[in-house]
Design an enzyme around this catalytic site. Structure first.
Site, PDB file in Angstrom:
ATOM      1  N   GLU A 129       9.074  -3.862  11.330  1.00 48.71           N
ATOM      2  CA  GLU A 129       9.418  -2.557  10.759  1.00 48.71           C
ATOM      3  C   GLU A 129       9.812  -1.574  11.844  1.00 48.71           C
ATOM      4  OE1 GLU A 129       7.695   0.860   7.668  1.00 48.71           O
ATOM      5  OE2 GLU A 129       6.517  -0.947   8.104  1.00 48.71           O
ATOM      6  N   ASP A 173      -0.824  -6.185  -0.243  1.00 46.07           N
ATOM      7  CA  ASP A 173      -1.172  -5.486   0.987  1.00 46.07           C
ATOM      8  C   ASP A 173      -2.682  -5.258   1.047  1.00 46.07           C
ATOM      9  OD1 ASP A 173       0.269  -4.745   3.215  1.00 46.07           O
ATOM     10  OD2 ASP A 173       1.448  -3.246   2.146  1.00 46.07           O
ATOM     11  N   ASP A 188       0.816  -1.209   0.000  1.00 49.17           N
ATOM     12  CA  ASP A 188       0.000   0.000   0.000  1.00 49.17           C
ATOM     13  C   ASP A 188       0.851   1.260   0.000  1.00 49.17           C
ATOM     14  OD1 ASP A 188       0.976  -0.243   2.529  1.00 49.17           O
ATOM     15  OD2 ASP A 188      -0.943  -0.027   3.560  1.00 49.17           O
ATOM     16  N   SER A 189       2.182   1.106   0.085  1.00 54.13           N
ATOM     17  CA  SER A 189       3.069   2.263  -0.076  1.00 54.13           C
ATOM     18  C   SER A 189       2.987   2.844  -1.471  1.00 54.13           C
ATOM     19  CB  SER A 189       4.516   1.855   0.228  1.00 54.13           C
ATOM     20  OG  SER A 189       4.889   0.699  -0.487  1.00 54.13           O
ATOM     21  N   LYS A 195      -1.118  -9.370   3.171  1.00 53.17           N
ATOM     22  CA  LYS A 195      -0.440  -8.876   4.362  1.00 53.17           C
ATOM     23  C   LYS A 195      -1.396  -8.022   5.183  1.00 53.17           C
ATOM     24  CE  LYS A 195       2.775  -5.601   4.261  1.00 53.17           C
ATOM     25  NZ  LYS A 195       2.343  -4.652   5.324  1.00 53.17           N
TER      26      LYS A 195
END
Length: 464
Positions: A318, A217, A177-178, A248
């Site tokens: 992360e 994602d 989703d980045s 994810k």
């Protein structure tokens, strides 16, 4: 019988006979001459065959290297057809000639290429076909952790980036989703929708269709509901419509673990994610590192264990301290994928645009994290290339003759110039004479050589 691919030279002596009597048998000595060797086959195991020809008796062949000779009646047919022996006598065959006459008999090589000459090495086997790259699955990642092999994961959001990532041999491709930040220009990942993610997932699937593990994602707002069937329904869309092989989910709380378990039980593989949760940036107060206190680090360990118990095949860590990531990696049986979490995780993941230096815009530079290592400066090359294009267009250097490939013949060019000049003199667009000339020109063009069929980008279709 001697099998050979080279010529066979027979040498013999004719014994004397009386006039009018039956011809005596010929004693022959056959020397096999392999290719590249002498008449006696030195170094190659050449042999000599001795026998009687023309006397009706048995032919005796002495095999190479010694051993007992084998005999066969002359009346029995050979096991395989042999070429005829061509005799070239050196003197007349009449009575009163030389008491001993020598002759040579030449036997052409057999027509088949399967027989091998004495002393030659067997043909080398054909090279094996290239092995198809092995498909990466969650079980592959688990095996890599057991063997101590690192896992490489990179994000991709479109067809070209997926092709590059696949060709580089990356294990896992994450359509993250980045994309909201690096390709759509948003300041966070929250605005991207499920339909937009499906659009990008389909492009990634076309770029890396077979070898790497494809993970999509689940965007913000597509799985967090108390009704866990919502998450399962959207996960099915990621698999069926987006072509992903796993999804994810962010977070390791009890509610998120329950959602992950329900999705796994529904048949969709799940990749967990703890530490910095970009989708929860409004709750966290920004993109901040997590687990910097002992209590919070212990909570991250519990979250990771909870996701493992829920059935996640791996967990992303992360922006956590390296010692915390190491402790979590040692406590879990499933692999861990680090991003800004130090070197002790089972693998690493970076954003495609970040590691290649794709963008140099201040908006992008503002959000490139400090943990990202830049392996290239593609954005600088892109900027320079675009600047050169603008300069050549403004200066008239582009396009030149080499980039203007579509030309008319001189005859048609002269006709076209005459037609344009006639219109300028007031002939009008609807002149009947011009219409007739145009129709005739089309007929001539149809009768001439066929025009080149071009694809969208100008290359001939036959060249593709």
């Amino acid at each position: 019988m001697i099998a050979t691919t080279g010529p066979l030279l027979l040498r013999g002596v004719v014994r004397p006979r009386r006039c009018g009597g039956p011809p005596p048998p010929l004693l022959l000595a056959a020397a096999v001459a392999p290719r590249g060797l002498g008449a006696r086959g030195e170094g190659g195991g050449g042999g000599v065959a001795r026998g009687r020809v023309g006397g009706g008796g048995a032919a005796v062949a002495r095999p190479p290297g010694g051993g007992r000779p084998s005999s066969s009646p002359s009346s029995s047919p050979p096991s395989s057809p042999l070429p005829a022996v061509q005799f070239r006598r050196r003197s007349s065959d009449r009575c009163g000639g030389p008491q001993r006459r020598r002759f040579d008999a030449f036997v052409p090589p057999p027509p088949t290429s399967s027989s091998r000459s004495f002393g030659s090495s067997p043909p080398s086997p054909p090279p094996p076909p290239p092995r198809k790259p092995k498909k990466i699955t969650p079980l592959t990642l688990a095996a890599k952790k057991r063997r101590g092999q690192k896992i490489a994961m990179v994000t991709a959001y479109d067809y070209p980036s997926a092709v590059h990532v696949d060709r580089a041999g990356i294990d896992v491709v994450l359509c993250g989703d980045s994309v909201a930040m690096v390709e759509l220009g948003f300041e966070t990942t929250q605005p991207v929708t499920l339909d937009e993610m499906l659009h990008h997932c389909r492009a990634v699937k076309r770029g890396a269709p077979s070898r790497p593990l494809l993970v999509g994602d689940m965007p913000f707002g597509s799985y967090e509901y108390a009704d866990v069937d919502v998450a399962l329904r959207n996960a099915y869309r990621m698999v069926k419509e987006g072509g992903m092989e796993a999804v994810k989910l962010e977070g390791g709380s009890e509610s998120r673990a329950r959602i992950a378990r329900h999705v796994v039980e529904g048949g969709v593989a799940v990749l967990g994610h703890v530490g910095l949760l970009p989708q929860s940036v409004s709750v966290l107060g920004g993109f901040r590192a997590q687990g910097k206190t002992a209590s919070r680090a212990l909570a991250l360990l519990d979250d990771a264990l909870r996701l493992q118990d829920a059935g996640c095949f791996a967990v992303v860590l992360e922006c956590v301290p390296p010692n915390v990531a190491s402790a979590i990696t040692d406590a879990l049986e499933v692999p861990t994928i680090g991003i800004g979490a130090g070197p002790h995780t089972s693998g690493q993941v970076l954003v495609f645009h970040d590691l290649l230096g794709m963008l140099s815009h201040p908006h992008h530079e503002e959000f490139v994290p400090r943990f990202c290592k830049k392996y290239a400066s593609v954005g600088v090359e892109i900027h320079e290339g675009l600047a050169r294009f603008r300069e050549e267009v403004e200066g008239g250097a582009f396009p030149g003759r080499e980039h203007s490939p579509y030309v008319m013949s001189e005859e048609e060019e002269a006709k076209f110039d005459a037609m344009v000049a006639g219109r300028g003199e007031g002939g009008g667009a609807g002149s009947s004479s011009e219409g007739d000339e145009t129709s005739a020109s089309k007929e001539e063009e149809g009768k001439g050589a066929p025009s080149e069929e071009l694809s969208l980008y100008g290359n001939k279709r036959g060249d593709r």
